[in-house]
Scaffold this active site. Structure first.
Site, PDB file in Angstrom:
ATOM      1  N   TYR A  79       7.051  20.385  23.651  1.00  0.00           N
ATOM      2  CA  TYR A  79       6.468  21.071  22.495  1.00  0.00           C
ATOM      3  C   TYR A  79       6.660  20.334  21.170  1.00  0.00           C
ATOM      4  CZ  TYR A  79      11.330  22.744  22.184  1.00  0.00           C
ATOM      5  OH  TYR A  79      12.702  22.825  22.125  1.00  0.00           O
ATOM      6  N   ARG A  82      16.826  20.412  14.322  1.00  0.00           N
ATOM      7  CA  ARG A  82      17.534  20.320  15.598  1.00  0.00           C
ATOM      8  C   ARG A  82      17.073  19.061  16.315  1.00  0.00           C
ATOM      9  NH1 ARG A  82      15.480  22.026  20.260  1.00  0.00           N
ATOM     10  NH2 ARG A  82      14.223  23.715  19.410  1.00  0.00           N
ATOM     11  N   HIS A 101      17.074  22.716  22.472  1.00  0.00           N
ATOM     12  CA  HIS A 101      17.648  24.004  22.081  1.00  0.00           C
ATOM     13  C   HIS A 101      18.971  24.237  22.813  1.00  0.00           C
ATOM     14  CE1 HIS A 101      17.956  28.213  20.995  1.00  0.00           C
ATOM     15  NE2 HIS A 101      18.057  28.521  22.276  1.00  0.00           N
TER      16      HIS A 101
END
Length: 393
Positions: free
Chosen positions: A299, A286, A290
């Protein structure tokens, strides 16, 4: 060159540009030994655009078919980027980008027959494109002016599912019905690596295996379930979970549109023959957040994204077509113009959509009203009024 997981940084890396054969792959696996074997990966097109063969899954496509797959991925990416921009401009409430996952979705989507049925999550914009769903219908849902905007029976493409994993049970039940009806169509269910931890997904594996349902489970392992890495979801490669339920699993290079097409087509044909379910793990990444409410910089490291940018699904197919003479400059120029036209069309349609009524969300929750809903409505109305008051002051 194979694709690597963020969870596999300690495993042996193959050098880039190496052309693999079945014997070479077997030799490499023996060298690693039984304690830490490298997961098998079906790949037909390397990140550098080099065509490689696979003993079980291979495919022979014409130049027109290759250009078609490339066009699908380019236009899907353009639509996706336009949707992200529209959300940032306040035209959409939310958007879940598919950036980096175009090959997994277009490859699997183009493997379907018209009579097959698809159960998506909320990120399968490329599959929706392949099934003929108007992209602006997707945006209407994220703008809050419809509940999907398309008739699932028209395109055999179910409405988006927001609840994680529940669509795999829907797909299994539908596939069991297909088998009872005696039809030879198949069902394709999408979910992500994070949803693989959901009980619904595991229950669907049990039912589909026991009842030999003609369903293919397509897991897009994009390495991150929001901020949770794949190593927090499983201790073994996801495709190997299928073995415990009694049906085959295969890992495919999710950035390789040719491999995704070949593997999904094979699994769907297996389902149609009455041989039961298959789990496909599309190993991809990805590239974006998100959703637009997420901040992946909190992160993920930039170096991780950069490593995956080198494996871009669109660039590798472009390199292959250019090297083999399957597309010329005129084709790419025409596609660029088509891409610009699509972006303009999407912007115009979305901005012409009505502005959702903020309070409508509470109107159809209960038929006869509910004290808690009434309280929440009042709180939300006061919250909205606070903005109006601030502007007036």
């Amino acid at each position: 060159m194979t694709v690597e997981s963020t969870a596999a940084r300690k495993t042996t890396r193959r050098s880039s540009g190496t052309k693999r054969t079945a014997s070479a792959s077997a030799t490499a696996k023996k060298a690693q030994g039984p304690e830490n074997p490298e997961p098998e990966l079906v790949q037909l097109l390397t990140p550098e655009g080099e065509r490689v063969q696979h003993p079980e899954y291979d495919i022979d496509l014409s130049a027109d078919e290759l250009r078609g797959l490339y066009r699908d991925m380019v236009l899907t990416r353009r639509f996706d980027s336009e949707a992200t921009s529209l959300q940032r401009q306040g035209e959409l409430g939310l958007w879940a980008s598919l950036l980096g996952q175009e090959a997994a979705q277009i490859g699997s989507g183009r493997a379907l027959r018209d009579d097959d049925y698809v159960f998506p999550t909320y990120r399968e914009h490329g599959v929706a494109w392949c099934r003929g769903v108007d992209p602006t219908n997707l945006l209407g849902m994220f703008r809050g002016v419809n509940h999907g905007g398309w008739d699932p029976s028209t395109n055999n493409f179910h409405l988006y599912t927001i609840v994680l994993g529940s669509q795999t049970l829907h797909a299994t039940g539908y596939a069991m019905g297909v088998a009872k009806d005696g039809a030879d169509s198949a069902v394709l269910a999408y979910f992500g690596d994070g949803a693989s931890s959901q009980g619904d997904v595991n229950e669907s594996f049990v039912f589909s295996a026991v009842y030999n349902a003609p369903v293919v489970f397509f897991c897009q392992n994009n390495q991150w379930a929001i901020s949770e890495p794949i190593e927090k979801q499983t201790r073994v490669p996801l495709y190997q979970r299928a073995r415990g339920f009694g049906f085959p699993g295969v890992r495919v290079d999710g950035n390789d549109v040719l491999a995704c097409l070949a593997v999904t087509r094979s699994a769907l044909e297996r389902a149609r023959r009455g041989e039961g379910p298959t789990l496909i793990e599309a190993f991809t990444y990805r590239m974006a957040a998100h959703t637009t409410s997420d901040d992946p910089t909190r992160y993920r490291r930039d170096t991780e994204r950069e490593a995956w940018e080198a494996k871009d699904p669109i660039m590798r197919l472009k390199a292959y077509m250019e090297n083999e003479g399957h597309a010329d400059a005129a084709f790419f120029e025409e596609l660029e113009a088509e891409s610009e036209a699509l972006g303009k069309h999407v912007r115009e349609v979305v901005r012409a959509m009505p502005v959702p009524e903020h309070m409508a969300i509470f109107d159809h929750t209960y038929a006869d009203g509910h004290a808690l809903v009434d309280e929440e409505r009042a709180q939300f109305a006061a919250y909205q009024a606070s903005f109006a008051g601030g502007e007036a002051e």
